[in-house]
Motif scaffolding. Structure first.
Motif, short mmCIF file in Angstrom:
data_model
loop_
_atom_site.label_atom_id
_atom_site.label_comp_id
_atom_site.label_asym_id
_atom_site.label_seq_id
_atom_site.Cartn_x
_atom_site.Cartn_y
_atom_site.Cartn_z
N PRO A 211 0.82 -1.22 0.00
CA PRO A 211 0.00 0.00 0.00
C PRO A 211 0.85 1.26 0.00
N SER A 212 0.29 2.33 -0.53
CA SER A 212 1.01 3.60 -0.59
C SER A 212 1.39 4.10 0.79
N VAL A 213 0.56 3.79 1.79
CA VAL A 213 0.84 4.26 3.15
C VAL A 213 2.05 3.57 3.76
N ALA A 214 2.57 2.54 3.10
CA ALA A 214 3.77 1.87 3.62
C ALA A 214 4.98 2.77 3.55
N GLY A 215 4.91 3.81 2.71
CA GLY A 215 6.01 4.77 2.65
C GLY A 215 7.25 4.22 1.97
#
Length: 287
Positions: A211-215
């Motif tokens: 996911p994009s929120v994984a950074g």
């Protein structure tokens, strides 16, 4: 890390066996080369799989190493298969040699792990998605017929995951951004999501979405694939592709780094069930 065309799996296997035989006889590479009347460079290229070996040259080495008849036969058979053509040879006029080499390695792999940061992996693409990707990569510099031949190659590669006689195990971590990137029309993307869900339901295929929120993550430098082979003495290899070159990573230290990076990626990614749910949501939004 070696750039350019890499050796086939069978040639690497034969090279490793010849190197082990020489070491068993306690000969240095210089001594062995001198005894068979070769340059050290020639034997070195054979032992590192940079070049193949002819049947007469193989016999000379096996004579030197005093190998018994049964094992000689097996190595000669291995040398013959290393020169055998595969289905991809029918496309040599339209495939870069480096890509053909990768297809050979892929065909011999037992387990493939990949991180795909920009696009869906080629083994999972629909025909229409693949056509859009290939057309864009060639930037209009190739005729439509060549685009279609490359699409055909990509679709044929997928038999690795579908065959009945032991399909390849495949585990991919796909960046959410790759799934969100629209390739072609909404209909093409909808079909692509459906195909991902079909593959995700197979026992030999694991799909996770990062996911994009994984950074930030260990593979911000780009896509890679780790190939493991059936024979325990065939060393793993990592395939890294850029716009203008292909790299084959084989050293133990660098292979460990890529393996560790993949482990970090799958740990940071959504679970397979969560990934399927996200892909389904994206499919519903695109329909």
């Amino acid at each position: 890390m070696a750039a350019g065309r890499g050796p086939t799996v069978r040639r690497r296997r034969l090279a490793g066996e010849l190197r082990r035989l020489r070491e068993r006889t306690a000969l240095t590479i210089e001594e062995a080369a001198q005894r068979v009347g070769w340059s050290t460079a020639k034997l070195s290229r054979i032992e590192t799989a940079r070049v193949g070996i002819t049947s007469p040259d193989l016999t000379r080495l096996l004579d030197l190493y005093e190998l018994d008849a049964s094992k000689r036969s097996a190595l000669h058979a291995l040398a013959r298969t290393a020169r055998m053509k595969g289905w991809w040879d029918a496309y040599t006029d339209s495939l870069p040699s480096d890509y053909a080499t990768y297809i050979q390695l892929e065909a011999d792999a037992a387990f493939i792990r990949s991180f795909d940061g920009m696009l869906v992996h080629g083994l999972l693409q629909t025909e229409d998605y693949a056509r859009e990707v290939i057309r864009s990569a060639l930037m209009g510099l190739s005729p439509p017929a060549e685009v279609e031949r490359r699409v055909e190659v990509r679709m044929t590669r997928q038999n690795l995951l579908l065959r009945d006689d032991g399909p390849v195990r495949f585990w991919t971590v796909i960046d959410e951004a790759a799934l969100a990137r629209r390739v072609g029309s909404a209909a093409i993307m909808c079909s692509q999501y459906a195909k991902l869900l079909e593959f995700a339901a197979r026992d030999n295929t694991t799909i996770q979405v990062l996911p994009s929120v994984a950074g930030a993550h260990p593979a911000t430098a780009g896509t890679f694939a780790i190939l493991e082979f059936r024979e325990p003495h065939d060393p793993d290899v990592t395939y890294v592709e850029s716009m203008t070159s292909i790299l084959y990573v084989e050293s133990d230290v660098e292979m460990y780094r890529y393996t560790l990076a993949f482990d970090h990626l799958r740990a940071a990614a959504l679970s397979p069930d969560e990934s399927r749910a996200l892909i389904l949501q994206m499919a519903e939004r695109s329909s």
